[in-house]
Design an enzyme around this catalytic site. Structure first.
Site, PDB file in Angstrom:
ATOM      1  N   SER A 230       0.837  -1.211  -0.021  1.00 19.55           N
ATOM      2  CA  SER A 230       0.128  -0.096   0.059  1.00 19.55           C
ATOM      3  C   SER A 230       0.864   1.237  -0.044  1.00 19.55           C
ATOM      4  O   SER A 230       1.894   1.209   0.589  1.00 19.55           O
ATOM      5  CB  SER A 230      -0.937  -0.184   1.368  1.00 19.55           C
ATOM      6  OG  SER A 230      -0.789   1.159   2.060  1.00 19.55           O
ATOM      7  N   LYS A 231       0.386   2.348  -0.815  1.00 20.30           N
ATOM      8  CA  LYS A 231       1.389   3.452  -0.993  1.00 20.30           C
ATOM      9  C   LYS A 231       1.477   3.950   0.467  1.00 20.30           C
ATOM     10  O   LYS A 231       2.248   4.809   0.579  1.00 20.30           O
ATOM     11  CB  LYS A 231       0.436   4.414  -1.701  1.00 20.30           C
ATOM     12  CG  LYS A 231       1.006   4.874  -3.200  1.00 20.30           C
ATOM     13  CD  LYS A 231       0.179   5.768  -3.745  1.00 20.30           C
ATOM     14  CE  LYS A 231      -0.077   5.731  -5.243  1.00 20.30           C
ATOM     15  NZ  LYS A 231      -1.162   6.602  -5.560  1.00 20.30           N
ATOM     16  N   ARG A 232       0.443   4.073   1.178  1.00 14.26           N
ATOM     17  CA  ARG A 232       0.525   4.803   2.493  1.00 14.26           C
ATOM     18  C   ARG A 232       1.247   4.074   3.360  1.00 14.26           C
ATOM     19  O   ARG A 232       1.973   4.809   4.266  1.00 14.26           O
ATOM     20  CB  ARG A 232      -1.106   4.706   3.011  1.00 14.26           C
ATOM     21  CG  ARG A 232      -1.733   6.263   2.594  1.00 14.26           C
ATOM     22  CD  ARG A 232      -3.271   6.279   2.646  1.00 14.26           C
ATOM     23  NE  ARG A 232      -3.638   7.023   2.066  1.00 14.26           N
ATOM     24  CZ  ARG A 232      -4.113   6.339   0.661  1.00 14.26           C
ATOM     25  NH1 ARG A 232      -4.272   5.104   0.706  1.00 14.26           N
ATOM     26  NH2 ARG A 232      -4.761   7.069  -0.397  1.00 14.26           N
TER      27      ARG A 232
END
Ligand code: GLU
Length: 283
Positions: A230-232
């Protein structure tokens, strides 16, 4: 083959892996790769991300001489419109003005999908409407996927999905198929997150009178806890690894061995050996 990134952010390592799979398979088979920039999401695209894609690919070893293009999805608008017109003329698509609440109220559930209410209401293009593809009521769609086998979906379970907005502009599902058709793509190699799109897209190929491609959905990349990257939460930008000093050869080797392994105990091997030994059937 084609690699079809959207220029909406840093170059995700999952994208790098898809690009590498395309590249290796093109080399093995004598195929050609088209680089298609899917730039039709005007709100999220930025020119610097296009440059970021080209730079990241070149760093990996996939320079401009390795692909055709870049071609830009936004240059194919006329083809998208023509496909939409053909589907409407053939009775395979119709405009719908139902809201989600209205559909849920009729079906008594928020999970059943669209109920076909507007199929024969004869509405035309207009604000607040969406163009839906009329899926077949019978039969099933069999995806030929070199990684996943032959996933099969009963057509009755595929709702009449949206292919264009009220202003007549296409959504991803349609634009992506039309571009693949126009560009003569025979093998669609991409990430597994697109597997649920494949049956819908194959129905579009068929409705537009073309032979569907062979599909290859490469397994999703996960972190140490086996969660989807996940990017976050996770480090996903190829640019960041590059800035930290990782070598392109190391990234290529590592990415190719996610979901595939050479025989024996080898984890680090010359790129030429990876190109020779990689087998999609073993992914
Ligand atoms: N632009 C899409 C993406 O980056 C392309 C998906 C595909 O390869 O068909 O996810």
């Amino acid at each position: 083959m084609r690699f079809a990134p959207s220029p909406t952010g840093m170059f995700h390592v999952g994208n790098a892996r898809s690009a590498l799979f395309n590249w290796v398979l093109a080399r093995q088979s004598g195929g050609t790769i088209v680089l298609r920039i899917e730039d039709t999401d005007a709100a999220r695209n930025r020119p610097e991300w296009v440059q970021g894609i080209l730079d990241a690919m070149e760093w990996l070893g996939i320079g401009p001489s390795e692909y055709e293009g870049p071609l830009f999805q936004s240059d194919y608008t006329q083809h998208h419109r023509e496909a939409i017109d053909r589907l409407i003329a053939a009775g395979r698509a119709y405009y719908c003005d139902c809201t989600r609440d209205q559909v849920n109220a009729r079906t008594g559930s928020e999970y059943l999908g669209y109920d076909g209410f507007c199929r024969s209401r004869g509405q035309t293009v207009g604000e607040g409407r969406a163009l839906r593809f009329r899926t077949p009521d019978e039969g099933s769609t069999v995806i030929v996927d070199l990684v996943r086998g032959k996933p099969t979906v009963d057509n009755v379970l595929i709702e009449d999905f949206v292919i264009a907005r009220g202003d007549g502009s296409p959504v991803f599902l349609l634009a992506n198929v039309v571009d693949d058709m126009v560009m003569g793509i025979t093998h669609v190699i991409r990430a597994e997150e697109h597997l649920p799109n494949a049956p819908k897209q194959q129905l579009l190929w068929e409705a537009l009178g073309a032979e569907p491609p062979v599909w290859v959905h490469a397994p999703i990349l996960v972190n140490e806890k086996r969660q989807k990257l996940s990017k976050r939460r996770d480090r996903v930008a190829l640019e960041d690894f590059r800035a930290e000093g990782y070598l392109a050869e190391a990234m290529r080797n590592y990415l190719m061995l996610l979901g595939w392994a050479p025989s024996g105990d080898r984890e680090i091997l010359p790129w030429d050996d990876i190109v020779t030994e990689f087998r999609l059937e073993d992914v």
